[in-house]
Design a protein around this motif. Structure first.
Motif, PDB file in Angstrom:
ATOM      1  N   LEU A 198      57.260   0.725  -9.370  1.00  0.00           N
ATOM      2  CA  LEU A 198      56.051   0.602  -8.247  1.00  0.00           C
ATOM      3  C   LEU A 198      55.405   1.517  -7.495  1.00  0.00           C
ATOM      4  O   LEU A 198      54.539   1.858  -7.779  1.00  0.00           O
ATOM      5  N   GLU A 199      55.528   2.766  -7.031  1.00  0.00           N
ATOM      6  CA  GLU A 199      55.641   2.999  -7.289  1.00  0.00           C
ATOM      7  C   GLU A 199      54.831   3.794  -7.751  1.00  0.00           C
ATOM      8  O   GLU A 199      53.096   4.561  -7.526  1.00  0.00           O
ATOM      9  N   GLU A 200      55.017   4.473  -8.824  1.00  0.00           N
ATOM     10  CA  GLU A 200      53.971   5.348  -9.729  1.00  0.00           C
ATOM     11  C   GLU A 200      53.206   4.231  -9.602  1.00  0.00           C
ATOM     12  O   GLU A 200      51.957   4.848 -10.286  1.00  0.00           O
ATOM     13  N   ILE A 201      52.980   2.981 -10.342  1.00  0.00           N
ATOM     14  CA  ILE A 201      52.255   1.986 -10.542  1.00  0.00           C
ATOM     15  C   ILE A 201      50.565   1.656  -9.857  1.00  0.00           C
ATOM     16  O   ILE A 201      50.246   2.050  -9.559  1.00  0.00           O
ATOM     17  N   GLY A 202      51.821   1.874  -8.231  1.00  0.00           N
ATOM     18  CA  GLY A 202      50.650   2.183  -7.329  1.00  0.00           C
ATOM     19  C   GLY A 202      49.502   3.821  -7.153  1.00  0.00           C
ATOM     20  O   GLY A 202      48.701   3.869  -6.650  1.00  0.00           O
ATOM     21  N   GLU A 203      50.480   4.273  -7.371  1.00  0.00           N
ATOM     22  CA  GLU A 203      49.435   5.997  -8.253  1.00  0.00           C
ATOM     23  C   GLU A 203      48.492   6.088  -8.904  1.00  0.00           C
ATOM     24  O   GLU A 203      47.835   6.728  -8.842  1.00  0.00           O
ATOM     25  N   SER A 253      49.573  12.775 -17.226  1.00  0.00           N
ATOM     26  CA  SER A 253      51.168  13.402 -16.500  1.00  0.00           C
ATOM     27  C   SER A 253      51.442  11.066 -16.388  1.00  0.00           C
ATOM     28  O   SER A 253      52.352  10.365 -15.889  1.00  0.00           O
ATOM     29  N   LEU A 254      49.935  10.267 -15.474  1.00  0.00           N
ATOM     30  CA  LEU A 254      50.441   9.061 -15.229  1.00  0.00           C
ATOM     31  C   LEU A 254      49.403   7.934 -16.436  1.00  0.00           C
ATOM     32  O   LEU A 254      49.189   6.981 -15.717  1.00  0.00           O
ATOM     33  N   SER A 255      49.045   9.051 -17.617  1.00  0.00           N
ATOM     34  CA  SER A 255      48.915   8.064 -18.340  1.00  0.00           C
ATOM     35  C   SER A 255      47.631   6.737 -18.314  1.00  0.00           C
ATOM     36  O   SER A 255      47.375   5.914 -18.297  1.00  0.00           O
ATOM     37  N   LEU A 256      46.733   7.551 -17.486  1.00  0.00           N
ATOM     38  CA  LEU A 256      45.241   6.967 -16.579  1.00  0.00           C
ATOM     39  C   LEU A 256      44.355   6.789 -18.448  1.00  0.00           C
ATOM     40  O   LEU A 256      44.426   4.871 -18.414  1.00  0.00           O
TER      41      LEU A 256
END
Lengths: 74, 585
Positions: B505-510, B582-585
């Motif tokens: 969830l922290e990663e999704i927030g980022e 890295s975030l797969s945006l």
């Protein structure tokens, strides 16, 4: 010495209305909270005579203390 | 599970609609609500689109929690490009529309192009119609909602604009349940620019959860042990007016256009004063906190006033008359105006008048002129034609940019950053302009133990809060439940069936914060726009608990540099290719 305490929001269930508490001279806000039946975790902000105060702040006769719960969001 | 796997796409010009499958990979990466909506808009919107042109899109997003038993899950996300700022814009509205839309069978609705005549959209489960607005056009939001509920029944839910949205104001909002708003950034003007007066939704379906028995158990457990506790119950006992007392005591209550952080008249508009006028409580779908207060005084009533209204339309205008503030609030709600921006433009006009820069005939504390502002704004009438520009554009015309309190064109919410430096960073870096709903470091600074007057550690604080809010508003949950990411992850696992952790969830927030930043970057925004008005850097608060305070520019620049560095952005505030990958945006 005597200080007057008011609780806000859900803290009123521990401390309804306005209370006068007798404390020894030199007491601080920590001492006051120890005297009240309010759980420490439930207190977020302490206001002394209308201004934000720290837990170690010394109290004096006639002081007005208001205690607030945590507030999230605005 | 807990998704409907269905997006409704409506083309207004052609009066057509079609269902399409939800983008599964995007839903996995962004969850729903804010994050998923921004991703959709990023992929679909042409850069440089005029927000008031038919090319803009208005998206309504639910989330995986919407329509389930998860507490405080009654919010709907609305996404578009902002007419006020030209940034990405996501708003959040409470009431009962979100669950109804999900029960109608949709995760999202994407509204494209522009209707040929003033119209409203009717979504009745599978059936979608675009109907002439007729006599609704020109009416206030309240009358509009009443008429539509009369036609379609009280199980229908309504989103509507008032005259402010019809007249395309950059501070026009969308209303629902009479007194709830998708407030900021001109979202109401986007709807008005599409010739859409209202969206009526009826939904009689349901939402499936992967593990219903365990979800019901856990939801009840969290309701008792986590939600209805002293941490959150301020919302029930008092609602947001409590923040007036906190802000006054800590010297961050906006007063006289952010000249001071302390207001002599605060006792007339604080929690106790509002409680005396209360005659009822109100909550959203699935909410046990019921933060809404119905307030009534001799000649007016409203659901509210909320803190932002008490601050920006009260102390910030030098107004301590609660009845006047309630009436101003009611007028804004019916006319469809964001009270934060309406209060700011009023205060700005007051200061321009008092300083002899431009006479708008208004002074701080002057109730008579103050009460004429909402109608003047909404109808662009008289001085309203200029006030409707908002503080940024109005200051370009007449001067006073040093005290035009906005970031990127969106006016300041109710927290004085000179008394809570992290809030200055929060305003400057929020995706849609000056916003308190992306991160709220006030809770730990002004209202807590963190030193408000240092730049140290503030970037990390703001980043953590931004990630938390971004993912929370993607699931979608209400701001007022201070739950942990672990609790959120546990409930997501039970609703969707996908094993979810707090770290994920922290990663999704980022990811959500970064996709919003990428949207803005593509529209031409960079470090130059991450700034604050000169008043914050160069002027000192006049009195009260924060007397003599400013936010020195050097400290602000340090917070901003730290922020970019920790985020892995370059020194221009841009998201590099490596971060996108890295975030797969």
């Amino acid at each position: 010495m005597k200080v007057t305490v008011t609780a806000n929001g859900p803290l009123k269930k521990y401390l309804a209305g306005t209370h006068t508490v007798e404390l020894e001279k030199g007491s601080d806000l920590r001492d006051l909270l120890a005297n009240l039946a309010v759980p420490g975790d439930s207190v977020s902000l302490l206001v002394l005579n209308g201004q934000k105060a720290t837990i170690g702040q010394e109290l004096h006769d006639g002081d007005l203390v208001t205690i607030y719960p945590p507030v999230c969001g605005g | 599970m807990s998704y409907q796997n269905c997006v409704l796409r409506i083309n207004l010009a052609g009066k057509t609609s079609a269902k399409e499958p939800l983008q599964q990979q995007w839903a996995a990466n962004y969850l729903g609500g804010k994050g998923l909506g921004i991703k959709y808009l990023y992929e679909e919107l042409k850069p440089g689109t005029d927000p008031l042109s038919p090319g803009n899109k208005l998206m309504l997003l639910t989330g995986p929690f919407t329509g389930t038993i998860v507490p405080c899950s009654g919010k709907l996300a609305l996404i578009a490009k902002s007419p006020a700022t030209n940034t990405i814009l996501d708003c959040s509205i409470g009431g009962h529309i979100a669950s109804t839309l999900k029960y109608a069978g949709y995760d999202a609705v994407i509204i494209e192009d522009k209707a040929q005549e003033p119209s409203y959209i009717l979504i009745d489960n599978d059936a979608v119609d675009i109907l002439p607005a007729g006599e609704l056009w020109g009416k206030g939001s309240h009358t509009t909602e009443t008429l539509l509920l009369k036609t379609y029944g009280h199980d229908a839910k309504v989103l509507s604009i008032g005259p402010a949205g019809e007249n395309l104001l950059p501070m026009a909002c969308i209303s629902s349940d009479y007194y709830r708003q998708a407030g900021r950034g001109g979202i109401g003007a986007v709807m008005g620019s599409k010739n859409i007066k209202a969206i009526v939704v009826k939904g009689s379906g349901s939402v499936a959860a992967a593990n219903m028995p365990e979800l019901i158990n856990k939801a009840h457990h969290f309701l008792r042990e986590d939600l209805l506790t002293d941490t959150n119950l301020w919302a029930y006992t008092d609602g947001t007016p409590m923040i007036v007392d906190l802000a006054q005591a800590t010297g961050i209550l906006p007063t006289n256009n952010f000249q001071s952080g302390t207001f002599d008249g605060y006792g007339s508009l604080n929690a106790e004063a509002v409680r005396k006028t209360r005659f009822g409580k109100k909550g959203c779908f699935s909410c046990a906190l019921g933060c809404g207060n119905f307030s009534r005084m001799a000649n007016t009533r409203v659901e509210g006033p909320e803190y932002e209204t008490l601050a920006l339309c009260g102390s910030n205008c030098g107004i301590s008359d609660l009845e006047a503030i309630i009436e101003f609030n009611r007028l804004c709600d019916d006319l469809g105006l964001d009270t934060i921006s309406a209060g700011n433009i009023t205060a700005f006009a007051m200061e321009l008048t008092e300083k002899g820069i431009k006479d708008f005939g208004m002074r701080f504390g002057d109730i008579r002129e103050y009460l004429t502002v909402p109608a003047k704004l909404a109808y662009r009438d008289g001085s309203g034609a200029e006030l409707a520009l908002g503080v940024k554009e109005l200051s370009k015309r007449y001067g006073g940019s040093e005290f035009a309190m906005h970031v990127k064109g969106l006016e300041f919410p109710g927290y004085e950053p000179r008394g809570s430096w992290g809030m200055g960073l929060a305003y400057a870096t929020a995706d849609r302009g000056a916003c308190h709903m992306r991160s709220w470091p006030v809770a730990s600074e002004a209202f807590g133990d963190v030193d408000p007057y240092t730049a140290e550690g503030k970037a990390q604080l703001v980043i953590g809060l931004q990630h938390y809010n971004a993912v929370k508003f993607s699931t979608i949950l209400c701001d007022f439940w201070a739950l942990s990411l672990e609790t959120m992850a546990e409930m997501l696992t039970l609703t969707t069936g996908n094993e979810t952790s707090a770290a994920q969830l922290e990663e999704i927030g980022e990811r959500v914060v970064n996709i919003a930043r990428l949207f803005n970057q593509r529209e031409g925004f960079d470090r130059n726009n991450d700034t604050l008005p000169e008043r914050i850097f160069n002027e000192y608060i006049t009195d009260g608990a924060t007397a003599g305070k400013n936010l020195p520019r050097g400290d602000f620049e340090k917070m901003l540099a730290d922020y970019y560095a920790i985020r892995g952005w370059d020194t221009d505030g841009k998201v590099p290719g490596s971060k996108i990958a890295s975030l797969s945006l």
